[in-house]
Design an enzyme around this catalytic site. Structure first.
Site, short mmCIF file in Angstrom:
data_model
loop_
_atom_site.label_atom_id
_atom_site.label_comp_id
_atom_site.label_asym_id
_atom_site.label_seq_id
_atom_site.Cartn_x
_atom_site.Cartn_y
_atom_site.Cartn_z
N GLU A 59 21.50 29.97 22.28
CA GLU A 59 21.68 31.36 21.86
C GLU A 59 22.28 32.23 22.95
O GLU A 59 23.07 33.13 22.66
CB GLU A 59 20.34 31.95 21.40
CG GLU A 59 19.87 31.46 20.03
CD GLU A 59 19.33 30.05 20.03
OE1 GLU A 59 19.12 29.48 21.13
OE2 GLU A 59 19.12 29.49 18.94
N HIS A 98 9.53 32.45 12.52
CA HIS A 98 10.66 32.48 11.57
C HIS A 98 10.54 33.69 10.66
O HIS A 98 10.93 33.63 9.51
CB HIS A 98 10.70 31.20 10.73
CG HIS A 98 10.98 29.97 11.52
ND1 HIS A 98 10.05 29.37 12.33
CD2 HIS A 98 12.12 29.25 11.66
CE1 HIS A 98 10.59 28.30 12.91
NE2 HIS A 98 11.84 28.21 12.52
#
Ligand SMILES: Cc1ncc(C[n+]2csc(CCOP(=O)(O)OP(=O)(O)O)c2C)c(N)n1
Lengths: 337, 320
Positions: free
Chosen positions: B57, B124
């Site tokens: 990321e 999540h």
């Protein structure tokens, strides 16, 4: 892996040109240090003493259209890439006329539009950024350009170093990744920084070409960087160059570096690259000690005159500052809190 | 019928078609089409411009920044908003400061599949708009409708500054519309999605729909609830919020994110400091609980505000 025995082949003109940039960087940094001690510079001063040979070899091998994201100790590389004593002093002294306009300072300067990126403090961050810049160049169909960035031994422990180098390798981009292994990250010695035998081992791990170089030897640095840049330009993918040297100053000017092992200082890596280059020039009869001394005087007077001028320049005025952090004028009204 | 997810895909499709500087970068977004299929079919339609990224990321955002400096307009996909914390440094320290420091703008879009869904669990499900809005230099969008998902993503690509585009995973396939909009609301403008005279709910993203359902419930009690969808949380359209509070005298802020600080706190701070005299009761907020987001759907649905919880909060506020 390239060897570092390349002094014989480095051409005289390139060597002398590189030496003069190194000298200018050294003299300028001496001035920065004295301005800091005199209280003219706010924040920190971080010098590249002992790293000029490696750094200048990066900057000198780049050309217009390339991308360069220098790091803390890259004054010499910056100057070889076109940065000036004037803008360096303006940035350190926070002049309103500097490229960063007092908004950012010291080593965090650059002109991204000219391919000269302005680092952020967070070590490693510029590696993926240069990778992205190279990707953009590829999108535009440009070939033959390279992007170079530098890091210290400490910076190689960051996630960004791993992620950036890995992503560049996956895309086979022409990234020049220079590690100045100066034995310490602030006060942390290499044996507390990494456990592989050599930082160069990381090259194979990422699938990139590796080059080892004696960072105290300008001729070797010029040759190895020349080869690495040529390989990347020709499509050889990322190149990792590790230069062995010693930081000859503290981490910043506030740091007396008392933790540095005296045995290292006395060893080969503890040599001063500027002095080594000078001796080499004299040995080869390329210049006399007197000529070299006169170059130093010239550099010093240029730096002194420039510093005196910058000290008279206006500081940024908070009342006249446009404080917007975004460029979109259509959104700015709503941003006012 | 067009879903919220279809709208996002259509916007990227259109952006890629319109502007050769646009490219997509993110994990599994190429031929696989992305974890949620937001980019399905795009790699084939735009060869070389929809690229699979390594699981990195920090590099994904850093690469977008470098490409943007060189004139591209990257849209990056975080697989889940939660993982953007691994790219947080590049977002808040690099992208967000670039224009201010160097006068070079940074036109990147970072798409964050945000918010909870049943079974999502702690890693999540997070809503990170408040976190990113804290940083100067970022535009933070939180579309709550199919139409906005489409038009705001298209806007995001044209904005010269970094945009954090928080799309809601729960809305991806739940929300449907007849067609994509031709006219759009200007960037940074909130929208009154339901008019009312008794109390104002300020909300955004998935909570717009919970709030509308709560408003329906309160209609049976004889109350008219005004619902304001912020659409973009930064810039924040304080004018529309204050105008609504001026009409109703009461304010409830509803958000799915954690309660500490954040968008609701900011809205309430602005309303109390700029519109204290407009208030007939202390402004209230309803957020998710101050715990990590739970896994089991039963726990999850009482962790985040629901229509029922919003209706109860509104009743309490109306009695004050
Ligand atoms: C991600 C990150 N962590 C910590 C710091 C603080 N810091 C600045 S320089 C430095 C040491 C860097 O050492 P090294 O990478 O070896 O470079 P050198 O200073 O030796 O040239 C540290 C810890 C930082 N800038 N970035």
């Amino acid at each position: 892996m390239s060897s570092d025995r390349g002094r014989e082949t480095a051409p005289r003109t390139e060597y002398l040109k590189a030496y003069r940039v190194m000298l200018m960087a050294r003299v300028l940094e001496e001035k920065l240090s004295s301005l800091y001690r005199a209280g003219h510079i706010k924040g920190g001063v971080f010098l590249g003493r002992g790293q000029e040979a490696l750094s200048v070899s990066v900057g000198i091998n780049l050309r217009k259209g390339d991308i360069y994201a220098p790091l803390i100790r890259d004054q010499a590389g910056r100057m070889a890439f076109g940065d000036t004593a004037l803008d360096t002093l303006r940035t350190y002294l926070g002049s309103q006329l500097g490229s960063m306009r007092g908004r950012d300072g010291n080593i965090h300067r650059g002109r991204p539009r000219e391919g000269y990126y302005a680092m952020i403090s967070h070590l490693g961050a510029m590696i993926p950024t240069v990778t992205g810049a190279l990707l953009a160049r590829r999108f535009r169909g440009e070939t033959g350009v390279v992007g170079a960035t530098c890091i210290g031994d400490g910076g190689t422990s960051t996630g960004a170093f791993h992620e950036g180098l890995n992503a560049a390798a996956v895309e086979k981009l022409p990234l020049i990744m220079v590690v100045a292994n100066n034995q310490y990250a602030y006060s942390t010695p290499n044996d507390r920084q990494y456990a592989c035998a050599d930082l160069l081992d990381k090259a194979a791990g990422y699938g990139v070409a590796g080059h080892d170089v004696d960072g105290t030897d300008l001729g070797a640095c010029l040759e190895v960087l020349g080869k690495a840049v040529a390989a990347a330009r020709a499509g050889g993918g990322p190149q990792l160059i590790v230069g062995r040297l010693l930081r000859l100053v503290g981490h910043g000017e506030h740091d007396d570096a008392s933790y540095v092992d005296p045995a290292l200082k006395a060893s080969h890596v503890g040599r001063d690259c500027l002095k080594v280059a000078e001796d080499y020039i004299v040995e080869n009869g390329w210049a006399t000690p007197e000529e070299i001394a006169s170059w130093r005087v010239e550099a010093k007077s240029e730096v002194d005159v420039t510093a005196a001028k910058v000290l008279r320049e206006p500081a940024p005025d908070p009342n006249e500052e446009e404080w917007m952090a975004i460029s979109e004028t259509r959104l700015q009204d709503n941003f006012a809190a | 019928m067009i879903t919220y997810l279809d709208a996002i895909r259509s916007a990227m499709d259109e952006a890629l078609g319109r502007d050769p500087r646009v490219f997509l970068y993110g994990q599994d977004i190429g031929s696989f089409g992305g974890a949620f299929k937001a980019t399905k079919g795009l790699a084939k339609k735009y060869p070389g411009r929809v690229m699979d990224a390594p699981l990195s990321e920090d590099a994904i955002v850093g690469i977008a920044i470098g490409a943007a400096i060189e004139g591209m307009r990257p849209i990056v996909e975080m697989q889940f908003a939660d993982f953007s914390t691994c790219g947080f440094n590049q977002i808040v320290n690099h992208a967000a400061t670039l224009f201010y420091r160097t006068e070079v703008s940074c036109p990147i879009v970072v798409r964050l599949p945000s918010g909870g869904s049943p079974g999502g669990g702690p890693f999540h499900s997070q809503s990170m708009e408040g976190l990113y809005a804290q940083y100067p230099g970022l535009v933070v969008m939180t579309p709550g409708t199919v139409e906005d998902a489409y038009s705001m993503l298209l806007d995001a690509v044209t904005i010269d500054d970094p945009v954090i585009f928080c799309e809601h995973k729960f809305l991806y396939n739940h929300l449907r519309a007849e067609e994509l909009p031709k006219e759009t609301t200007p960037i940074g403008k909130a929208r009154i999605v339901r008019h009312g005279r008794d109390v104002t709910v300020v909300t955004y993203s998935a909570m717009v729909h919970e709030s509308l359902a709560a408003a329906d419930e309160l209609r049976e009690d004889g109350y008219q609830v005004e619902v304001v969808d912020l659409r973009t949380v930064k810039p924040l359209d304080t004018d529309t919020v204050l105008a609504s509070v001026a009409r109703t005298g009461r304010l409830l802020c509803v958000s799915e994110s954690f309660p500490w600080g954040g968008v609701s706190a900011e809205v309430i701070a602005r309303v109390t400091s700029e519109g204290f005299g407009l208030l007939d009761a202390p402004p209230q907020r309803l957020s998710a609980k101050d715990t990590p987001v739970p896994y089991h759907p039963n726990l999850w649905s009482s962790h985040r505000p629901t229509a029922n919880a919003i209706a109860s909060a509104l009743r309490r506020l109306l009695e004050m």
